[in-house]
Design an enzyme around this catalytic site. Structure first.
Site, PDB file in Angstrom:
ATOM      1  N   HIS A 131     -22.621  17.882  12.298  1.00 43.59           N
ATOM      2  CA  HIS A 131     -22.209  18.306  11.041  1.00 43.59           C
ATOM      3  C   HIS A 131     -20.761  17.724  10.500  1.00 43.59           C
ATOM      4  O   HIS A 131     -19.911  17.467  11.058  1.00 43.59           O
ATOM      5  CB  HIS A 131     -21.999  20.050  11.231  1.00 43.59           C
ATOM      6  CG  HIS A 131     -23.041  20.746  10.823  1.00 43.59           C
ATOM      7  ND1 HIS A 131     -23.341  22.000  11.423  1.00 43.59           N
ATOM      8  CD2 HIS A 131     -24.342  20.401  10.413  1.00 43.59           C
ATOM      9  CE1 HIS A 131     -24.650  22.297  11.287  1.00 43.59           C
ATOM     10  NE2 HIS A 131     -25.353  21.537  10.769  1.00 43.59           N
ATOM     11  N   HIS A 140     -19.032  18.139  18.425  1.00 42.88           N
ATOM     12  CA  HIS A 140     -20.043  18.561  19.115  1.00 42.88           C
ATOM     13  C   HIS A 140     -21.316  18.171  18.314  1.00 42.88           C
ATOM     14  O   HIS A 140     -21.332  17.866  17.284  1.00 42.88           O
ATOM     15  CB  HIS A 140     -19.981  19.971  19.028  1.00 42.88           C
ATOM     16  CG  HIS A 140     -19.794  20.733  17.637  1.00 42.88           C
ATOM     17  ND1 HIS A 140     -18.685  20.689  17.083  1.00 42.88           N
ATOM     18  CD2 HIS A 140     -20.738  21.465  16.925  1.00 42.88           C
ATOM     19  CE1 HIS A 140     -18.581  21.400  15.769  1.00 42.88           C
ATOM     20  NE2 HIS A 140     -20.031  21.752  15.639  1.00 42.88           N
TER      21      HIS A 140
END
Length: 203
Positions: A131, A140
């Site tokens: 993202h 992550h």
């Protein structure tokens, strides 16, 4: 913060050039107190949620843990949602990635297949993405069943890991330091308020 991101709010469009990242977004990231991601460090050090970790590569440069996302019941394979959290602490977002991090990214792509098989999900059912903007500034990677739909895979936010790797390998080693990234921000978010304070509400 995690509650705020799910509230209904107006959205504002950002076209973030490398220069605007350096002058607006990066100072915002740098100003975030370490306490905001202490929960991430606690998971990585196994002070919390150690029992939820399903895979770990302990290498300090190219290693990570994989665990089920809290939004998933860890049972229904059709909605499988895992997260790989890297061990190194110098990578905050997509903008920090260069060719030096290709071994890490390729390692996550390879080991995600092993983790997903635990739930009966095969390689050709996996969607891996990063993202931007992320919900927290510690790198992550989201690992989901390709059948899972939702706002998290919107085109302005989810950057497919295969594409990220290809952009760095095939186009430029510093691709994400040179590219313009466009995305939507909720009008109540701290980052939007930070942008608005610099550019005004018409940003």
């Amino acid at each position: 913060k995690h509650i705020d991101k799910h509230r209904r709010q107006q959205r504002r469009w950002i076209t973030e050039t490398p220069g605007l990242y350096t002058s607006i977004t990066e100072p915002f990231i740098n100003a975030q107190p370490a306490s905001r991601i202490q929960w991430v460090y606690n998971i990585l050090s196994k002070k919390e949620e150690a029992e939820r970790i399903i895979y770990e590569d302990p290498d300090r440069a190219n290693g990570f843990i994989i665990l089920p996302d809290l939004k998933w019941d860890a049972a229904n394979a059709a909605s499988m949602y895992l997260v790989a959290i890297v061990h190194r602490r110098d990578l905050r977002s997509l903008r920090d990635l260069t060719n030096a991090h290709l071994p890490l990214l390729n390692n996550i792509r390879e080991k995600a297949v092993i983790a997903a098989k635990r739930y009966g999900v095969q390689r050709d059912k996996l969607r891996l993405y990063i993202h931007y903007q992320p919900s927290y500034y510690h790198l992550h990677v989201h690992i989901t069943n390709v059948d899972l739909e939702g706002r998290g895979i919107a085109a302005d936010r989810a950057h497919l890991l295969d594409t990220v790797i290809s952009n760095i390998e095939d186009i430029a080693h510093d691709y994400y330091q040179k590219v313009t990234l466009a995305y939507a921000l909720g009008s109540d978010t701290e980052l939007w308020q930070h942008w608005a304070s610099h550019l005004g509400s018409s940003a």
